[in-house]
Each structure stands twice: as structure tokens, then as C-alpha cells.
Design a protein around this motif. Structure first.
Motif, PDB file in Angstrom:
ATOM      1  N   VAL A 151     -28.975  16.358 -32.725  1.00 48.22           N
ATOM      2  CA  VAL A 151     -29.032  17.775 -33.090  1.00 48.22           C
ATOM      3  C   VAL A 151     -30.390  18.304 -32.660  1.00 48.22           C
ATOM      4  O   VAL A 151     -31.427  17.707 -32.967  1.00 48.22           O
ATOM      5  CB  VAL A 151     -28.854  17.977 -34.614  1.00 48.22           C
ATOM      6  CG1 VAL A 151     -28.985  19.456 -34.981  1.00 48.22           C
ATOM      7  CG2 VAL A 151     -27.509  17.438 -35.082  1.00 48.22           C
ATOM      8  N   GLN A 152     -30.359  19.424 -31.958  1.00 44.19           N
ATOM      9  CA  GLN A 152     -31.594  20.098 -31.547  1.00 44.19           C
ATOM     10  C   GLN A 152     -31.509  21.557 -31.967  1.00 44.19           C
ATOM     11  O   GLN A 152     -30.429  22.144 -31.953  1.00 44.19           O
ATOM     12  CB  GLN A 152     -31.750  20.043 -30.021  1.00 44.19           C
ATOM     13  CG  GLN A 152     -31.820  18.650 -29.445  1.00 44.19           C
ATOM     14  CD  GLN A 152     -31.906  18.688 -27.942  1.00 44.19           C
ATOM     15  OE1 GLN A 152     -30.994  19.142 -27.267  1.00 44.19           O
ATOM     16  NE2 GLN A 152     -33.010  18.211 -27.404  1.00 44.19           N
ATOM     17  N   ALA A 153     -32.648  22.127 -32.313  1.00 44.33           N
ATOM     18  CA  ALA A 153     -32.689  23.548 -32.663  1.00 44.33           C
ATOM     19  C   ALA A 153     -34.032  24.114 -32.251  1.00 44.33           C
ATOM     20  O   ALA A 153     -35.061  23.458 -32.430  1.00 44.33           O
ATOM     21  CB  ALA A 153     -32.485  23.743 -34.168  1.00 44.33           C
ATOM     22  N   TRP A 154     -34.007  25.310 -31.680  1.00 43.82           N
ATOM     23  CA  TRP A 154     -35.261  25.987 -31.373  1.00 43.82           C
ATOM     24  C   TRP A 154     -35.011  27.471 -31.173  1.00 43.82           C
ATOM     25  O   TRP A 154     -33.889  27.909 -30.967  1.00 43.82           O
ATOM     26  CB  TRP A 154     -35.952  25.372 -30.146  1.00 43.82           C
ATOM     27  CG  TRP A 154     -35.331  25.639 -28.805  1.00 43.82           C
ATOM     28  CD1 TRP A 154     -35.665  26.619 -27.927  1.00 43.82           C
ATOM     29  CD2 TRP A 154     -34.278  24.885 -28.170  1.00 43.82           C
ATOM     30  NE1 TRP A 154     -34.884  26.525 -26.793  1.00 43.82           N
ATOM     31  CE2 TRP A 154     -34.037  25.476 -26.917  1.00 43.82           C
ATOM     32  CE3 TRP A 154     -33.529  23.766 -28.535  1.00 43.82           C
ATOM     33  CZ2 TRP A 154     -33.071  24.984 -26.025  1.00 43.82           C
ATOM     34  CZ3 TRP A 154     -32.566  23.282 -27.658  1.00 43.82           C
ATOM     35  CH2 TRP A 154     -32.345  23.892 -26.424  1.00 43.82           C
ATOM     36  N   ARG A 155     -36.112  28.231 -31.332  1.00 41.62           N
ATOM     37  CA  ARG A 155     -36.046  29.664 -31.060  1.00 41.62           C
ATOM     38  C   ARG A 155     -36.621  29.931 -29.673  1.00 41.62           C
ATOM     39  O   ARG A 155     -35.883  30.088 -28.714  1.00 41.62           O
ATOM     40  CB  ARG A 155     -36.827  30.442 -32.126  1.00 41.62           C
ATOM     41  CG  ARG A 155     -36.114  30.446 -33.471  1.00 41.62           C
ATOM     42  CD  ARG A 155     -36.974  31.135 -34.528  1.00 41.62           C
ATOM     43  NE  ARG A 155     -36.349  31.089 -35.837  1.00 41.62           N
ATOM     44  CZ  ARG A 155     -35.516  32.022 -36.296  1.00 41.62           C
ATOM     45  NH1 ARG A 155     -35.237  33.076 -35.574  1.00 41.62           N
ATOM     46  NH2 ARG A 155     -34.978  31.902 -37.485  1.00 41.62           N
ATOM     47  N   GLU A 156     -37.936  29.876 -29.541  1.00 37.38           N
ATOM     48  CA  GLU A 156     -38.551  30.179 -28.249  1.00 37.38           C
ATOM     49  C   GLU A 156     -39.211  28.926 -27.706  1.00 37.38           C
ATOM     50  O   GLU A 156     -39.170  27.864 -28.316  1.00 37.38           O
ATOM     51  CB  GLU A 156     -39.587  31.303 -28.421  1.00 37.38           C
ATOM     52  CG  GLU A 156     -39.025  32.613 -28.947  1.00 37.38           C
ATOM     53  CD  GLU A 156     -38.361  33.441 -27.871  1.00 37.38           C
ATOM     54  OE1 GLU A 156     -38.595  33.161 -26.681  1.00 37.38           O
ATOM     55  OE2 GLU A 156     -37.612  34.365 -28.215  1.00 37.38           O
ATOM     56  N   GLU A 157     -39.856  29.073 -26.570  1.00 40.85           N
ATOM     57  CA  GLU A 157     -40.474  27.941 -25.883  1.00 40.85           C
ATOM     58  C   GLU A 157     -41.436  27.195 -26.795  1.00 40.85           C
ATOM     59  O   GLU A 157     -41.570  25.971 -26.702  1.00 40.85           O
ATOM     60  CB  GLU A 157     -41.195  28.459 -24.627  1.00 40.85           C
ATOM     61  CG  GLU A 157     -41.713  27.406 -23.663  1.00 40.85           C
ATOM     62  CD  GLU A 157     -43.038  26.804 -24.072  1.00 40.85           C
ATOM     63  OE1 GLU A 157     -43.742  27.437 -24.906  1.00 40.85           O
ATOM     64  OE2 GLU A 157     -43.378  25.722 -23.570  1.00 40.85           O
ATOM     65  N   ASN A 158     -42.096  27.921 -27.730  1.00 38.75           N
ATOM     66  CA  ASN A 158     -43.097  27.271 -28.582  1.00 38.75           C
ATOM     67  C   ASN A 158     -42.480  26.306 -29.587  1.00 38.75           C
ATOM     68  O   ASN A 158     -43.208  25.534 -30.219  1.00 38.75           O
ATOM     69  CB  ASN A 158     -43.932  28.328 -29.321  1.00 38.75           C
ATOM     70  CG  ASN A 158     -43.107  29.123 -30.328  1.00 38.75           C
ATOM     71  OD1 ASN A 158     -41.931  29.386 -30.090  1.00 38.75           O
ATOM     72  ND2 ASN A 158     -43.709  29.491 -31.425  1.00 38.75           N
ATOM     73  N   GLU A 159     -41.166  26.329 -29.765  1.00 33.21           N
ATOM     74  CA  GLU A 159     -40.530  25.375 -30.666  1.00 33.21           C
ATOM     75  C   GLU A 159     -39.842  24.222 -29.927  1.00 33.21           C
ATOM     76  O   GLU A 159     -39.220  23.366 -30.571  1.00 33.21           O
ATOM     77  CB  GLU A 159     -39.503  26.075 -31.578  1.00 33.21           C
ATOM     78  CG  GLU A 159     -40.149  26.970 -32.615  1.00 33.21           C
ATOM     79  CD  GLU A 159     -39.152  27.466 -33.670  1.00 33.21           C
ATOM     80  OE1 GLU A 159     -39.607  28.112 -34.623  1.00 33.21           O
ATOM     81  OE2 GLU A 159     -37.937  27.212 -33.536  1.00 33.21           O
ATOM     82  N   LEU A 160     -39.961  24.207 -28.602  1.00 33.16           N
ATOM     83  CA  LEU A 160     -39.278  23.146 -27.836  1.00 33.16           C
ATOM     84  C   LEU A 160     -39.789  21.756 -28.200  1.00 33.16           C
ATOM     85  O   LEU A 160     -39.024  20.799 -28.256  1.00 33.16           O
ATOM     86  CB  LEU A 160     -39.447  23.375 -26.328  1.00 33.16           C
ATOM     87  CG  LEU A 160     -38.516  24.431 -25.715  1.00 33.16           C
ATOM     88  CD1 LEU A 160     -38.850  24.624 -24.244  1.00 33.16           C
ATOM     89  CD2 LEU A 160     -37.053  24.035 -25.868  1.00 33.16           C
ATOM     90  N   ALA A 161     -41.087  21.639 -28.459  1.00 29.22           N
ATOM     91  CA  ALA A 161     -41.658  20.311 -28.729  1.00 29.22           C
ATOM     92  C   ALA A 161     -41.015  19.655 -29.947  1.00 29.22           C
ATOM     93  O   ALA A 161     -40.827  18.440 -29.975  1.00 29.22           O
ATOM     94  CB  ALA A 161     -43.164  20.418 -28.921  1.00 29.22           C
TER      95      ALA A 161
END
Lengths: 115, 115
Positions: free
Chosen positions: B91-101
Motif C-alpha cells: 500500500v502506498q499513499a501520497w499527495r505531492e512530490e514531497n510525500e513520495l519518500a
């Protein structure tokens, strides 16, 4: 299956993603794409073909419009990104089961509905 | 790539779709699935395995909860539908590039974040 922003130019959809990504590798092996826009209960499904192009192969105004829509501009020094255009061949849209009968909006690259 | 409603039971996702659909044919040939929930800018991606089960193989209260969530109940006479459970493995979740890590929430079927 990957979430990407896009620019619609009235006939095609423009995307940008890293050249080294699985997405670009798959597009270069097989240019067929399937896109979903919207939500489960108001969905647009698009099948089409993709052309991967370099960052310098886009018109300046198209690149500017993409950056404004997507919220990022891949045209910067040493960017690992490439663009790709998706040419729709089939477009479907529906809300609930009662709209399934009329869901085809484009077949074989030809719109079958008026504006 | 198909839009479907689902019920989340805290560990698995439940779907229903016609037994004769390409979705079920693909799941029976290869039980691996990839799901996307949410929007491009607040996305949840789930990879997992799917088990296709008949309409009579679901607990009554689970079927009731599915019908309430999905807005339709596949349990009716002569229904062409089947259910399938998706067991998440990643499971992966993120909003923008800054949450990719920090986007990975589950790996190998184990949550790596607390509630």
C-alpha cells in the motif's frame, strides 16, 4: 497504473514523467495506453496510443500550458523527464448503470457524439 | 482498468462484478491486482492478490454492508455477478512530490505505519 497530471489540447493528452520510469519503458515497448479520469461514479475511460518525445520537442506555449495545469515544469536543466502525447482511439464516459448503454463517445479515433 | 465500488473490512477490499467480465477472466488467470483510490494529488495505490468467490460464499452481514456501500446488491436471483476479495500486499499513499519518500505504508502484507 500510475497517477499523473495531464494537459488536454482538444485532441490529445500531454503527460510528463521520468524517462527511466516503468511507465516510459512500457510505452516504448507497447504504445497502447488506457487512462481513467474522474471518479468511480463519473468516470471517463480512454484507450489510445502514446508517443514519447523529448523535453525539447514541445512548443514553448504547450510546455507553459502543461506547467500551469500540472503544477510543475519538467523543462529544467538536467531534468530526467520526457513528455508523452496520448492520441485517443476510444473514449467512454458514464455515471451510473443507467448510462452504460450510451457510454461510447469515440470509437476508432472518431467522435460519435457532438459537442 | 475498470471503475468499481468496494467495501473495506479493515484488512481486505470486497468487490463484485459480472462473472463473464474480462476483469474476472484476468483475475482467474492471474490473481495479481493493482488498485488506485482517490485522486491524482491524494492517491492510494494497492497491490495485492484476489480471490474470486460465489455470491453464496459471503457472510450475510458482509453482503449487506457491501450493498450499502456500493449502492447495489449483487445477491439476487439469476445474478451474473461474483464477489472478489483483494488481499493487500503493498500500500502506498501520497499527495505531492514531497510525500513520495514516505509513500510506502505496507510492504509484503505488513503495515509499516501505525494507525
Amino acid at each position: 497504473l500510475i497517477p499523473l497530471s495531464f494537459l488536454w489540447d482538444g485532441a490529445r493528452l500531454l503527460f510528463a514523467t521520468p524517462a527511466a520510469s516503468p511507465t516510459i519503458r512500457n510505452l516504448q515497448a507497447n504504445g497502447n495506453v488506457r487512462l481513467a479520469l474522474g471518479t468511480t461514479r463519473d468516470v471517463v475511460l480512454i484507450e489510445g496510443t502514446a508517443d514519447v518525445i523529448g523535453l525539447d520537442a514541445i512548443a514553448a506555449e504547450t510546455g507553459d500550458a502543461f506547467a500551469a495545469k500540472a503544477g510543475f515544469d519538467p523543462r529544467r536543466p538536467s531534468s530526467p523527464f520526457v513528455y508523452f502525447w496520448v492520441h485517443p482511439l476510444r473514449v467512454q464516459a458514464w455515471r451510473e448503470e443507467n448510462e452504460l448503454a450510451g457510454r461510447d463517445l469515440m470509437r476508432g479515433g472518431q467522435w460519435i457524439v457532438s459537442d
